[in-house]
Structures are given as structure tokens and as C-alpha cells.
Design an enzyme around this catalytic site. Structure first.
Site, mmCIF file in Angstrom:
data_model
loop_
_atom_site.group_PDB
_atom_site.id
_atom_site.type_symbol
_atom_site.label_atom_id
_atom_site.label_comp_id
_atom_site.label_asym_id
_atom_site.label_seq_id
_atom_site.Cartn_x
_atom_site.Cartn_y
_atom_site.Cartn_z
ATOM 1 N N SER A 74 15.981 70.986 24.027
ATOM 2 C CA SER A 74 16.078 70.783 22.576
ATOM 3 C C SER A 74 16.578 69.383 22.247
ATOM 4 O O SER A 74 16.080 68.733 21.321
ATOM 5 C CB SER A 74 17.002 71.836 21.950
ATOM 6 N N ASN A 154 5.409 78.611 24.110
ATOM 7 C CA ASN A 154 6.394 79.487 24.742
ATOM 8 C C ASN A 154 6.156 80.963 24.468
ATOM 9 O O ASN A 154 6.581 81.812 25.248
ATOM 10 C CB ASN A 154 7.803 79.110 24.276
ATOM 11 N N SER A 202 13.284 70.872 30.694
ATOM 12 C CA SER A 202 14.522 71.635 30.794
ATOM 13 C C SER A 202 14.634 72.271 32.169
ATOM 14 O O SER A 202 13.663 72.820 32.685
ATOM 15 C CB SER A 202 14.560 72.721 29.712
ATOM 16 N N ALA A 203 15.827 72.200 32.754
ATOM 17 C CA ALA A 203 16.025 72.673 34.132
ATOM 18 C C ALA A 203 15.982 74.189 34.248
ATOM 19 O O ALA A 203 15.483 74.728 35.238
ATOM 20 C CB ALA A 203 17.355 72.151 34.670
ATOM 21 N N THR A 240 29.356 61.045 29.870
ATOM 22 C CA THR A 240 29.516 61.172 31.317
ATOM 23 C C THR A 240 28.520 62.176 31.867
ATOM 24 O O THR A 240 28.366 63.274 31.335
ATOM 25 C CB THR A 240 30.952 61.629 31.658
ATOM 26 N N CYS A 328 12.179 89.904 14.237
ATOM 27 C CA CYS A 328 13.028 90.994 13.727
ATOM 28 C C CYS A 328 14.244 91.208 14.617
ATOM 29 O O CYS A 328 15.269 91.699 14.172
ATOM 30 C CB CYS A 328 12.225 92.293 13.616
#
Length: 396
Positions: A74, A154, A202-203, A240, A328
């Protein structure tokens, strides 16, 4: 039938593979240094950061210098879209995307539209969830600065014509971003050949840890930063580094690359076994998405005369984990925006089920689902007055 536990929600998240966890563990204790430090403790982890960057780059045929680690998919989508928008606003304020994007893209575009005066074109898709390339071409103006089309959806698993989109974008001098979160590790990706300028990853979708992702930024792309502070990630993304997560992502990417062909073949066979079995055993059922252009492990169905939430709860009681395209389950009465975009009626879209397969699934798992699911659907339909009318020979 004997109850077993079957996880078929790999599109939501995946379990970490043991090799990934083993690679990560030292970075929580022994290798705890800050990669930005100049002393030995920092230097010994800095090299591992570079190795992980190289592993992720090889998965998509990018240069290591084009991979920037983030806190997840994201963030990567947000960075790509906002970064291009703010860096190119002198050139134009028009962005093109689709109606079936993940909310990380849709909500970012809506934010730019509402708060920063950008104009957004939301492309329609056909009944399989694929965009019309001619509509894309006709939507480009002299103010268009970005095209953002997801690699694979997705919910319904449809894979978009990414290479053709990349060619159109290049011909018109427009940057091309794709949300590749569902695609990496599931299909062959060569960002150079595809003409992709930016891609989010994304991992935790490829058996790596949660909370770490990456953005591929083609060399030369002008992009504003959205996280400011330190000089990490070549001064483009402060903070970091999450060394354990990044090392885990790198290891997961390496495993995904080595096993890609085998993974595609096995999941495609399981997917076809599941789709064919469902269509054979359960009437008044449709498959959502494209059968020809589809992720290898994705199945998505709509069952008429039932609600997706009741179906999910019933499956859960049988030890089967899936998901619904219907919102829903999150407290909304509206069905999935993806299912509505492909033209489904509300009453049909509410009866949706996504079963997404992964490396732990077996033929026995599929057969267990094919034994349990028809009984559950039939029981739920017996409660529907609409189904009763159809069963008695009335009109639908």
C-alpha cells in the site's frame, strides 16, 4: 465427512516459509546493527541489505538500484502515484486508472482528486475484468502524467494486458505504474520487456513477512518522496531499515524465482480441478474473471440465491478458509466494487466466494472443498424463497 483444516486464502496473505524465517532470525539479535552506521556492526548488515535488494530485483528483471524498500504494498502504491503526481504537476494533472484497482490505488487517486485538484479517469473493464486498450488510448490527453493499471486483480484473478499498456504509455510519453502485489511470484515478470516504470510489491504475498514491500522505480523516473527524514534508500524513503523484514523479503523473492515454473504448473492444475469441480457439482454458478488471462492459483465464483457472508461462516465451520468479494463482511451492504465493475447484479455479486491456492494446498484439499461446498450451498439455498421458486420450475 472428517473435518480438516484447509487454507485457501493465499491472496490475502501467505504463511512464511521456514527458509525465510531462518534467514530473518539473526537480524533480531546478533545482527542488530543500523545499516546507516559506519562501524562494523552497521557495515555487516549493510551488505545484507544490498543482497536482499538484488534478490528482489532478479525476480522482476530490474537493476538492484531500481528497488526501494517500503513498509508494504500500500505504501508503494501511494508513493508511486503521489510521487509522480507531485513531481509532474507542471506538466499536467491527469491520471488514468481503472474501476477495479485495489483501494490502495483508488483511495490515493480519490485523495489527489479531492484535495489537490487532479483529474482522474476511471476506465471501465469488460465482463472478464480486462480494460479496453482503445478506451485507454482515447483517454490520454496532453495533461496525462500517469497510467496506473494493476497487473492482476486481487479478487477475480484477471491479468491485464500489461505489455500493451506499457507500449501505449511509452508512445504517448506517459509514465506507467502497475500494482504488482498479486502478480509477483505467480507469473513471469520482466519490467524491462513490459515497459513498466513503477511497480508495487509486497513480501507477505510470496511467503515472506508482513510489513515490508518494495517499489520498483525505473532509472530516470522523476518522483517526489512522501516519507521524509533520514537519508535511507538513497534519500528517497526515510526511516531505519527493517532489516529482518527486508532480508526475509529477499529470501522469499529468491525462492519464488527459483520455483516459479513449478509453482505456476502445480497451481494451475489445482485451480482447474477446483473450477471444473465446482461448475460440475453446483448449478446456478458463474466463474468471475478471465479463464484465459488468470493468476494460476485464483478461483472466484458467484452462487445465486445465497449470501457470501453465510457461505464463508459455513465453510469456516468445516475448517475451510476463503474470502468473499462482498464487502458485507466489513459491515457494508454494498457488494464488491470489482464485481459491480464487471457487470454483475447486486443480488448475484453478494453470493461471491474467492478461493485462492498456495504451496501447501493439495489435490486432497481441493477434493475436500468439492465435497463440502455443494452441501453448504444447497443448505443455504433451501432458505431462499427465490431459489425455492426456481427449484419448482418458476422463472428466475
Amino acid at each position: 465427512m472428517e473435518k480438516r483444516r484447509v487454507y485457501m486464502d493465499y491472496a490475502a496473505t501467505t504463511p512464511m516459509k521456514k527458509e525465510v524465517l531462518d534467514a530473518m532470525l539473526p537480524y533480531y539479535n546478533d545482527l542488530f546493527g543500523n545499516a546507516s552506521s559506519v562501524h562494523a556492526f552497521g557495515r555487516e548488515v549493510k551488505g545484507c541489505l544490498d543482497e536482499a535488494r538484488d534478490q528482489v530485483a532478479k525476480l522482476i528483471n530490474a537493476q538492484s538500484s531500481e528497488i526501494y524498500f517500503t513498509g508494504g504494498g500500500s505504501e508503494a502504491d501511494n508513493w508511486a502515484i503521489k510521487g509522480v503526481a507531485f513531481a509532474n504537476k507542471e506538466k499536467g494533472n491527469h491520471i488514468i486508472t481503472t474501476k477495479i484497482e485495489h483501494h490502495a490505488v483508488l483511495h490515493t487517486c480519490e485523495y489527489l482528486e479531492k484535495h489537490h485538484g487532479f483529474e482522474i479517469t476511471y476506465l471501465d473493464v469488460d465482463s472478464e475484468g480486462r480494460i479496453d486498450l482503445e478506451e485507454l488510448k482515447n483517454s490520454i490527453t496532453d495533461k496525462t502524467i500517469l497510467i496506473s493499471v494493476m497487473f492482476a486483480n486481487n479478487e477475480i484473478g484477471t491479468v491485464e494486458p500489461i505489455k500493451e499498456i506499457g507500449q501505449i504509455a511509452k508512445e504517448r510519453g506517459v509514465l506507467f505504474h502497475t500494482d504488482g502485489v498479486q502478480a509477483i511470484g505467480n507469473v513471469h515478470i520482466d519490467v524491462k520487456d513490459l515497459g513498466v516504470d513503477l511497480m508495487a510489491m509486497s513480501a507477505h504475498k510470496i511467503y515472506g513477512p508482513k510489513g515490508v514491500g518494495a517499489l520498483y522505480i525505473r532509472k530516470g523516473v522523476k518522483l517526489h518522496s512522501i516519507v521524509h527524514g533520514g537519508a535511507q534508500e538513497k534519500r528517497r524513503r526515510a526511516g531505519t531499515e527493517n532489516m529482518a523484514g527486508i532480508v526475509g523479503f529477499g529470501k522469499a523473492a529468491e525462492i519464488a524465482r527459483v520455483n516459479l515454473n513449478e509453482n505456476i504448473k502445480r497451481l494451475t492444475e489445482l485451480k482447474e480441478r477446483l473450477i471444473n469441480g465446482v461448475l460440475e457439482k453446483i448449478p446456478y454458478t458463474r466463474v468471475n474473471g478471465s479463464l484465459d488471462h488468470r493468476l494460476p492459483g485464483n478461483t472466484s465464483f458467484c452462487f445465486e440465491f445465497i449470501e457470501g457472508e453465510s457461505l464463508l461462516l459455513s465453510l469456516d465451520m468445516m475448517g475451510i478458509a476463503g474470502s468473499s468479494g462482498s464487502a458485507c463482511t466489513s459491515g457494508s451492504l454494498d457488494p464488491s466494487h470489482v464485481l459491480m465493475a464487471i457487470g454483475l447484479k447486486h443480488e448475484i455479486a453478494h453470493g461471491s466466494l474467492r478461493l485462492s491456492l498456495g504451496y501447501k494446498n493439495t489435490e486432497e484439499d481441493v477434493d475436500y472443498v468439492l465435497e463440502a461446498l455443494p452441501k453448504i450451498v444447497d443448505r443455504l439455498r433451501q432458505m431462499s424463497p427465490l431459489y425455492e421458486k426456481v427449484a419448482k420450475g418458476g422463472n428466475e
